[in-house]
Design a protein around this motif. Sequence first.
Motif, PDB file in Angstrom:
ATOM      1  N   LYS A 140       0.809  -1.218   0.000  1.00 16.91           N
ATOM      2  CA  LYS A 140       0.000   0.000   0.000  1.00 16.91           C
ATOM      3  C   LYS A 140       0.847   1.276   0.000  1.00 16.91           C
ATOM      4  O   LYS A 140       0.310   2.378  -0.083  1.00 16.91           O
ATOM      5  CB  LYS A 140      -0.922   0.010   1.221  1.00 16.91           C
ATOM      6  N   VAL A 141       2.168   1.112   0.113  1.00 18.72           N
ATOM      7  CA  VAL A 141       3.085   2.250   0.120  1.00 18.72           C
ATOM      8  C   VAL A 141       3.376   2.661  -1.322  1.00 18.72           C
ATOM      9  O   VAL A 141       3.520   1.794  -2.196  1.00 18.72           O
ATOM     10  CB  VAL A 141       4.395   1.877   0.847  1.00 18.72           C
ATOM     11  N   PRO A 142       3.428   3.974  -1.625  1.00 16.82           N
ATOM     12  CA  PRO A 142       3.785   4.385  -2.990  1.00 16.82           C
ATOM     13  C   PRO A 142       5.059   3.706  -3.462  1.00 16.82           C
ATOM     14  O   PRO A 142       6.018   3.542  -2.699  1.00 16.82           O
ATOM     15  CB  PRO A 142       3.970   5.901  -2.853  1.00 16.82           C
ATOM     16  N   GLU A 143       5.070   3.291  -4.716  1.00 15.43           N
ATOM     17  CA  GLU A 143       6.181   2.499  -5.239  1.00 15.43           C
ATOM     18  C   GLU A 143       7.524   3.199  -5.079  1.00 15.43           C
ATOM     19  O   GLU A 143       8.540   2.558  -4.800  1.00 15.43           O
ATOM     20  CB  GLU A 143       5.932   2.176  -6.710  1.00 15.43           C
ATOM     21  N   ARG A 144       7.547   4.532  -5.224  1.00 22.85           N
ATOM     22  CA  ARG A 144       8.808   5.263  -5.125  1.00 22.85           C
ATOM     23  C   ARG A 144       9.399   5.202  -3.719  1.00 22.85           C
ATOM     24  O   ARG A 144      10.597   5.439  -3.523  1.00 22.85           O
ATOM     25  CB  ARG A 144       8.601   6.720  -5.551  1.00 22.85           C
ATOM     26  N   LEU A 145       8.573   4.888  -2.709  1.00 26.01           N
ATOM     27  CA  LEU A 145       9.030   4.843  -1.321  1.00 26.01           C
ATOM     28  C   LEU A 145       9.121   3.425  -0.768  1.00 26.01           C
ATOM     29  O   LEU A 145       9.610   3.217   0.342  1.00 26.01           O
ATOM     30  CB  LEU A 145       8.089   5.668  -0.426  1.00 26.01           C
ATOM     31  N   ARG A 146       8.653   2.449  -1.547  1.00 22.14           N
ATOM     32  CA  ARG A 146       8.492   1.095  -1.012  1.00 22.14           C
ATOM     33  C   ARG A 146       9.821   0.471  -0.612  1.00 22.14           C
ATOM     34  O   ARG A 146       9.940  -0.142   0.454  1.00 22.14           O
ATOM     35  CB  ARG A 146       7.782   0.220  -2.031  1.00 22.14           C
ATOM     36  N   GLU A 147      10.840   0.617  -1.440  1.00 19.96           N
ATOM     37  CA  GLU A 147      12.137   0.022  -1.129  1.00 19.96           C
ATOM     38  C   GLU A 147      12.700   0.588   0.169  1.00 19.96           C
ATOM     39  O   GLU A 147      13.213  -0.148   1.019  1.00 19.96           O
ATOM     40  CB  GLU A 147      13.117   0.271  -2.282  1.00 19.96           C
ATOM     41  N   PHE A 148      12.614   1.914   0.348  1.00 17.08           N
ATOM     42  CA  PHE A 148      13.094   2.545   1.585  1.00 17.08           C
ATOM     43  C   PHE A 148      12.251   2.086   2.774  1.00 17.08           C
ATOM     44  O   PHE A 148      12.775   1.872   3.877  1.00 17.08           O
ATOM     45  CB  PHE A 148      13.030   4.059   1.446  1.00 17.08           C
ATOM     46  N   PHE A 149      10.944   1.914   2.576  1.00 12.78           N
ATOM     47  CA  PHE A 149      10.028   1.569   3.652  1.00 12.78           C
ATOM     48  C   PHE A 149      10.357   0.205   4.265  1.00 12.78           C
ATOM     49  O   PHE A 149      10.233   0.020   5.481  1.00 12.78           O
ATOM     50  CB  PHE A 149       8.591   1.576   3.112  1.00 12.78           C
ATOM     51  N   ILE A 150      10.784  -0.762   3.449  1.00 13.80           N
ATOM     52  CA  ILE A 150      10.986  -2.123   3.951  1.00 13.80           C
ATOM     53  C   ILE A 150      12.457  -2.532   4.018  1.00 13.80           C
ATOM     54  O   ILE A 150      12.762  -3.660   4.399  1.00 13.80           O
ATOM     55  CB  ILE A 150      10.222  -3.143   3.076  1.00 13.80           C
ATOM     56  N   ARG A 151      13.383  -1.628   3.691  1.00  7.99           N
ATOM     57  CA  ARG A 151      14.786  -2.038   3.666  1.00  7.99           C
ATOM     58  C   ARG A 151      15.282  -2.355   5.079  1.00  7.99           C
ATOM     59  O   ARG A 151      14.793  -1.786   6.070  1.00  7.99           O
ATOM     60  CB  ARG A 151      15.651  -0.948   3.045  1.00  7.99           C
ATOM     61  N   PRO A 152      16.255  -3.256   5.210  1.00  8.82           N
ATOM     62  CA  PRO A 152      16.803  -3.588   6.538  1.00  8.82           C
ATOM     63  C   PRO A 152      17.429  -2.353   7.188  1.00  8.82           C
ATOM     64  O   PRO A 152      17.993  -1.491   6.514  1.00  8.82           O
ATOM     65  CB  PRO A 152      17.867  -4.644   6.222  1.00  8.82           C
ATOM     66  N   ARG A 153      17.333  -2.297   8.509  1.00 10.24           N
ATOM     67  CA  ARG A 153      17.878  -1.183   9.265  1.00 10.24           C
ATOM     68  C   ARG A 153      18.807  -1.694  10.352  1.00 10.24           C
ATOM     69  O   ARG A 153      18.672  -2.834  10.806  1.00 10.24           O
ATOM     70  CB  ARG A 153      16.732  -0.356   9.871  1.00 10.24           C
ATOM     71  N   PRO A 154      19.735  -0.855  10.815  1.00  5.00           N
ATOM     72  CA  PRO A 154      20.707  -1.329  11.814  1.00  5.00           C
ATOM     73  C   PRO A 154      20.119  -1.525  13.204  1.00  5.00           C
ATOM     74  O   PRO A 154      20.759  -2.135  14.055  1.00  5.00           O
ATOM     75  CB  PRO A 154      21.781  -0.237  11.817  1.00  5.00           C
ATOM     76  N   PHE A 155      18.901  -0.993  13.436  1.00  2.00           N
ATOM     77  CA  PHE A 155      18.260  -1.166  14.738  1.00  2.00           C
ATOM     78  C   PHE A 155      16.921  -1.876  14.568  1.00  2.00           C
ATOM     79  O   PHE A 155      16.131  -1.535  13.693  1.00  2.00           O
ATOM     80  CB  PHE A 155      18.026   0.195  15.419  1.00  2.00           C
ATOM     81  N   GLU A 156      16.710  -2.878  15.403  1.00  2.00           N
ATOM     82  CA  GLU A 156      15.398  -3.514  15.479  1.00  2.00           C
ATOM     83  C   GLU A 156      14.507  -2.661  16.375  1.00  2.00           C
ATOM     84  O   GLU A 156      14.949  -2.195  17.437  1.00  2.00           O
ATOM     85  CB  GLU A 156      15.509  -4.930  16.047  1.00  2.00           C
ATOM     86  N   THR A 157      13.280  -2.443  15.978  1.00  2.00           N
ATOM     87  CA  THR A 157      12.353  -1.612  16.748  1.00  2.00           C
ATOM     88  C   THR A 157      11.041  -2.349  16.973  1.00  2.00           C
ATOM     89  O   THR A 157      10.587  -3.109  16.111  1.00  2.00           O
ATOM     90  CB  THR A 157      12.070  -0.287  16.023  1.00  2.00           C
ATOM     91  N   ARG A 158      10.447  -2.102  18.133  1.00  2.00           N
ATOM     92  CA  ARG A 158       9.158  -2.685  18.485  1.00  2.00           C
ATOM     93  C   ARG A 158       8.317  -1.614  19.173  1.00  2.00           C
ATOM     94  O   ARG A 158       8.776  -0.996  20.135  1.00  2.00           O
ATOM     95  CB  ARG A 158       9.340  -3.913  19.384  1.00  2.00           C
ATOM     96  N   HIS A 159       7.110  -1.408  18.688  1.00  2.00           N
ATOM     97  CA  HIS A 159       6.268  -0.306  19.155  1.00  2.00           C
ATOM     98  C   HIS A 159       5.432  -0.731  20.353  1.00  2.00           C
ATOM     99  O   HIS A 159       4.658  -1.692  20.278  1.00  2.00           O
ATOM    100  CB  HIS A 159       5.354   0.166  18.029  1.00  2.00           C
ATOM    101  N   ALA A 160       5.578  -0.003  21.458  1.00  2.00           N
ATOM    102  CA  ALA A 160       4.789  -0.231  22.657  1.00  2.00           C
ATOM    103  C   ALA A 160       3.616   0.733  22.743  1.00  2.00           C
ATOM    104  O   ALA A 160       2.895   0.749  23.729  1.00  2.00           O
ATOM    105  CB  ALA A 160       5.662  -0.107  23.903  1.00  2.00           C
ATOM    106  N   SER A 161       3.425   1.568  21.706  1.00  2.00           N
ATOM    107  CA  SER A 161       2.274   2.458  21.567  1.00  2.00           C
ATOM    108  C   SER A 161       1.584   2.110  20.259  1.00  2.00           C
ATOM    109  O   SER A 161       2.196   1.527  19.359  1.00  2.00           O
ATOM    110  CB  SER A 161       2.719   3.928  21.540  1.00  2.00           C
ATOM    111  N   PRO A 162       0.299   2.446  20.117  1.00  2.00           N
ATOM    112  CA  PRO A 162      -0.384   2.173  18.852  1.00  2.00           C
ATOM    113  C   PRO A 162       0.396   2.748  17.674  1.00  2.00           C
ATOM    114  O   PRO A 162       0.852   3.894  17.717  1.00  2.00           O
ATOM    115  CB  PRO A 162      -1.736   2.883  19.031  1.00  2.00           C
TER     116      PRO A 162
END
Length: 282
Positions: A140-162
């Motif tokens: 559902k992310v615009p194609e121009r942003l999709r690669e950046f949206f899902i690319r691996p990152r150096p920090f793992e994150t987990r949301h404790a808020s909605p």
Amino acid sequence: MIAQLETLLTVEELDRDLYRGARQPEGRGRVFGGQVIAQALMAAARSADAERVPHSLHAYFMRPGDEDIPIIYRVNRDHDGGSFSTRRIVAFQRGEPILNMAASFQKLEQGLSHQFDMPNVPSPEDLPPEAEERRKVADKVPERLREFFIRPRPFETRHASPWAPLEDKPQEPVQNIWFKAVAPVSSGPEMHRAMLAWASDMYLLGTTMRPHGLSWIRPNVQSASLDHALWFHDDVRVDDWLLYAMDAPWSSRGRGFNRGMIFARDGRLVASVAQEGLMRVR
């Protein structure tokens, strides 16, 4: 990813108080502000006595950095006192400053002690990884942003808020996010502090967008960090879980103000952050 980040943040000495920061491999577009802050901190630390550790930094972003070229850092040794050392750092690209930062270093000492309590939130083991949540909505992310949206990152994150990155429903201007490096960090305390500086630029500006139902993905939203302040309170390891507790008490006049407290897993308040960002709806 972590070895790559360690290499990225290890600045090269060109001359006394003159350093070069590497460019992000395969980076495109605008340099992440946390990278410039972290490299500037590493450059400043090279000019201070090893027994003095950074306790604060205050940075102003003047121009967007270009991912295509390295960044040059010039350090000015403004003051060395009995307990504190003050440095000014200017980051350049193509002869123009992109960041101006002051950093202060202190010889550690004992003193009166108190702190706020860590928020009572679910533990990271009880929360899904953000990477999994991103992949669920990537189509559902615009194609121009999709690669950046899902690319691996150096920090793992987990949301404790909605957290719903593609929804436009207004939410409370508060975020609680667990994060840690995706692999052990082999370097010493100086690198852990630099990586914390890198990570401290994550999510802050998004906090002030929450009550307006906006995000950086929206094509009509213009956002950028204007300044960034970070205070180091205690020793920290970024390869252990840290809780980033953020709020945004104000926005108006095209700007939003954000605050953050970073807690170690054992409840110690290890750092505090403040940032003002540009936030415009075109």
